[in-house]
Design an enzyme around this catalytic site. Structure first.
Site, PDB file in Angstrom:
ATOM      1  N   HIS A 175       0.831  -1.203   0.000  1.00  0.00           N
ATOM      2  CA  HIS A 175       0.000   0.000   0.000  1.00  0.00           C
ATOM      3  C   HIS A 175       0.869   1.257   0.000  1.00  0.00           C
ATOM      4  O   HIS A 175       0.635   2.198  -0.769  1.00  0.00           O
ATOM      5  CB  HIS A 175      -0.932   0.001   1.226  1.00  0.00           C
ATOM      6  CG  HIS A 175      -1.740   1.249   1.356  1.00  0.00           C
ATOM      7  ND1 HIS A 175      -1.319   2.315   2.122  1.00  0.00           N
ATOM      8  CD2 HIS A 175      -2.915   1.611   0.800  1.00  0.00           C
ATOM      9  CE1 HIS A 175      -2.212   3.285   2.040  1.00  0.00           C
ATOM     10  NE2 HIS A 175      -3.190   2.878   1.248  1.00  0.00           N
ATOM     11  N   CYS A 228      34.994   3.774 -22.642  1.00  0.00           N
ATOM     12  CA  CYS A 228      34.119   3.526 -21.503  1.00  0.00           C
ATOM     13  C   CYS A 228      34.770   3.981 -20.200  1.00  0.00           C
ATOM     14  O   CYS A 228      34.263   3.721 -19.116  1.00  0.00           O
ATOM     15  CB  CYS A 228      33.750   2.046 -21.399  1.00  0.00           C
ATOM     16  SG  CYS A 228      35.203   0.970 -21.172  1.00  0.00           S
TER      17      CYS A 228
END
Length: 798
Positions: free
Chosen positions: A421, A751
């Site tokens: 919830h 990279c």
């Protein structure tokens, strides 16, 4: 019948008559049962039956008077009105014809099941419910294990009364619905005996990021109320949609939840009861892999059907349950997902500018950061203590907490998972939440300023103090297109889903060793040589690998899942995985690692990268890495996964590595497999022509290339000031590689850290014609703009 409809008689066009939930059940039974989707049968009282009940008891006028002028922002007044309205309905009498039809329908349902009094679930379905732009989910009540005609009549009335819970009244007011134009249909559905099996929730997208490429399944033992109420941490399963459709076993990732409680029917007490889940069940997954794949297949069929009906993509929020006595799986509900499906495509990147003391950790919900005073509450009745903009800290939440949650800057709960919830409401409100943060109510001081960060991957953290942070906001469609491919560096699977939503061309660097550290944590040889380990190390490994008699299987499962989640998140864009590049001292830190690693004076230049892969003292560990990649590509279907060999000193070494890979079933060029090599040693560049014969391309590792070109140890503080990737020597080597590789028709990317840290270095590489830049996620947006400007100035066209 006038007041009752069986589910087989209704479909989506009947929302005004039976509400969204019941109309959806009917739609699935009529349209999707022929495709194999199983939905328990039942019937619904109609919206006309609701009005009939109100008229019979003269309640319309009383309801209108009670709600006239009601201030829904006044919690006390709202609660009083809610109590009075529900009592009016509960005291009402059924019209004889309505009561008779409910009894007859229940008898028929029981007869069809071969039972005298069939256990059923009673669920409310508002006529404005489960529409694509509004979700009434959880606003009205559901009742499980209702049995017998009298019990059913009582609970149908209770369901009607729940149209006037405080949260339902408040929600309708905020959504602009007229209270007297929203009716309630009550669904009565055959009870699936999940209390002796399992149940859960499914989203046909990732509920945190909104990534549309996955079916995300949660599972617990017992009835599903515990997930919705956030009382337990469920297991989580990611199934990749596209490769599932292609027929692969596309369960790319799964995570064991804590599953603290099991909700089941107690026949002695005649009621539902929560009991602690036995430890052996907590350590087991509540769904078998084949069951998760079947549920994912059904979920895709449901999503495709609803999308076709609406004429637009419609992600779905689905509830499922497994019947204990028969072992059958069932879909209990399906409704359009209403959070991510309505979001505008604006990208917000949050970054903490400094870090502090961590008070608590749990699962991150959302991607934002918020600061505020912590308010530790035990009960929603303490709402008077809560001020606008504070951080709510509590054990768990349910709909009674929503008036407080709407005023919170962030939410922290000790229990619950991604579909609890608290998580659902936090997403709807757009506030960060950390759920499953064990001990938070004890560790977070009431009234003290804290920072709640959900911007650091899967783990959400609560820091002491109000830490500075920044937010970058951009619409992806406004970002310029570049000729140079823009890739992203991804460290761990936790970051993958968010990073994949960035406007990139794929992943230029996925470090295998980061997946080791986050997902495996054991030295590979401690698994392949488990029987020979000392007792204490055996105990540590056995504890971590519980449930895996074959310790190699643990390695393969964990590594393959870590890699697969990233490859799936970016699919079909390429993902370049660098094989493990731990140094010996780093390998030694893994569990059992000290038994297999030599002590080296300078591990940075020692036994690392390619030299390990063919060496008899590590080859069996490397073959496990190869098998994990093979599983991801061949069993899961993620052919976008490419590999890269690090720290390969000579072409001869490169050839040996390729031979070991082939021995393990991975062959360059087979099924589109590309193999790259890191260019981080001067020999990679000076002998580039020879490396070009072996590999499909290069990726520059600027950190190692700089240290080896300048002859310094980047771990040494004494020479740290000399370390600079922008030196003419380093730039000359990079330019030389681009020229040599392009002459051989091979691609070159980078990279390393340099392009993320130094835009001028990125500019130099773009000018020299580099094919791709792989950047850290936090540097991507600013670098893309600079690359586009430079390309325009150079007259480069994409």
């Amino acid at each position: 019948m006038r007041w009752v409809r069986f589910f087989t008689e209704v479909g989506l066009e009947d929302v005004p008559l039976v509400g969204g939930k019941n109309a959806s059940l009917g739609e699935m039974i009529r349209e999707l049962a022929p495709l194999g989707v199983k939905v328990p049968g039942g019937f619904a009282t109609t919206s006309e039956a609701y009005w009939h009940f109100l008229e019979h008891n003269g309640l319309r006028e009383a309801i209108a008077q009670e709600l006239a002028g009601l201030d829904v922002e006044n919690p006390a007044a709202l609660q009083r009105a809610s109590r009075r309205l529900r009592n009016l309905i509960l005291k009402g009498k059924y019209p004889e014809d309505l009561e008779e039809e409910i009894r007859l329908a229940y008898r028929k349902l029981s007869e069809e099941a071969g039972e005298e009094a069939l256990p059923v679930a009673v669920r409310s379905s508002a006529t404005a419910e489960d529409l694509p732009t509004a979700s009434f989910a959880g606003q009205q009540e559901s009742y499980l294990y209702v049995q017998g005609e009298e019990d059913l009549l009582l609970h149908v009335k209770r369901a009607m009364a729940s149209l006037f819970t405080a949260r339902a009244i408040s929600y309708r007011a905020h959504m602009g619905f007229d209270h007297l134009k929203v009716a309630l249909s009550v669904g009565v559905q055959r009870m699936v005996r999940a209390d002796t099996a399992s149940s859960g929730v499914i989203f046909t997208l990732d509920p945190d990021t909104g990534h549309p490429g996955f079916v995300y399944i949660t599972a617990i033992w017992g009835l599903g109320e515990n997930i919705v109420q956030g009382r337990v941490g469920p297991d989580g399963y990611y199934v990749h949609k596209e490769t599932l459709k292609q027929g692969y076993k596309a369960l790319v990732h799964k995570r064991l939840g804590s599953k603290e409680l099991t909700l089941a029917f107690d026949p002695r007490e005649g009621r539902l009861k929560n009991r602690p889940t036995p430890p052996y069940l907590r350590n087991q997954f509540a769904l078998a892999d084949a069951e998760a794949l079947l549920l994912a297949d059904w979920s895709l069929k449901i999503e495709e059907h609803y999308s076709q009906k609406r004429g637009a993509p419609t992600p779905m929020d689905i509830e499922w349950a497994k019947d204990g006595p028969t072992g059958e799986l069932f879909i209990l509900q399906a409704r359009p997902e209403t959070v991510h499906s309505q979001k505008t495509p604006v990208l917000r990147v949050y970054r903490l500018q400094e870090r502090g003391e961590v008070l608590a950790e749990g699962l991150a919900v959302g991607e934002a950061i918020a600061t505020g005073k912590a308010r530790v509450l035990k009960d929603p009745k303490e709402m008077d203590r809560f001020q606008e903009g504070e951080v709510l800290v509590t054990e768990t939440t349910n709909p009674d907490w929503e008036p407080i949650m709407k005023r919170a800057a962030a939410i922290v709960t000790e229990r619950g998972g991604r579909t609890s919830h608290a998580a659902i409401v936090a997403r709807e409100l757009g506030v960060p939440a950390v759920v499953g943060a064990m001990g938070a109510t004890e560790r977070i001081p009431d009234g003290e300023a804290v920072t709640v960060s959900c911007a650091e991957g899967e783990t959400g953290r609560i820091y002491r103090g109000a830490l500075p942070f920044e937010v970058e906001e951009v619409r992806p469609d406004t970002l310029p297109k570049t000729r140079t491919q823009i890739l992203v560096n991804v460290g761990t699977p936790d970051e993958a889903l968010r990073a994949s939503l960035l406007p990139t061309d794929g992943v230029g660097l996925l470090r295998m060793e980061f997946v080791f550290a986050s997902h495996v944590r054991v030295h590979p040889l401690a698994l392949t040589r488990f029987p020979s380990l000392p007792k204490e190390v055996q105990r540590q490994v056995a504890e971590l690998t519980e449930g895996y008699p074959d310790k190699r299987a643990y390695f393969l499962d964990r590594l393959a899942q870590g890699i697969a989640l990233i490859a799936a998140a970016f699919y079909p864009r390429p993902v370049l995985l660098r094989f493990s590049d731990f140094k010996t001292n780093e390998y030694a830190r893994l569990i059992g690692g000290h038994l297999f690693e030599p002590k080296e004076e300078n591990p940075m230049l020692g036994w690392r990268g390619a030299s390990r892969y063919y060496h008899p003292d590590y080859k069996e560990g490397f073959l496990l890495e190869v098998q994990a990649v093979k599983r991801v590509r061949e069993e899961m279907g993620l052919k976008n996964l490419m590999v890269m060999v690090p720290f390969c000193r000579t072409p001869e070494e490169g050839r040996k590595v390729l031979e070991v890979m082939a021995e393990g079933g991975l062959r360059r060029g087979e099924d589109g497999l590309q193999v790259y090599v890191m260019a981080e040693i001067p020999s990679n560049i000076l002998e580039a022509e020879a490396f070009c014969e072996l590999f499909d391309g290069f990726s520059i590792g600027s950190n190692d290339l700089t240290q080896l070109a300048l002859g310094l140890d980047r771990d040494s503080e004494r020479v740290a000031a000399l370390f600079d990737e922008r030196r003419p020597t380093v730039q000359a080597l990079a330019a030389m590689l681009i020229e040599k590789a392009h002459a051989k028709g091979k691609k070159v990317g980078i990279c390393g850290q340099a392009p993320s840290d130094y835009p001028e270095f990125a500019a130099f590489l773009v000018e020299k014609g580099i094919d791709s830049l792989s950047l850290n996620p936090d540097a991507l947006l600013r670098t893309v703009k600079k690359v586009a400007e430079l390309e325009a100035a150079l007259g480069l066209v994409g």
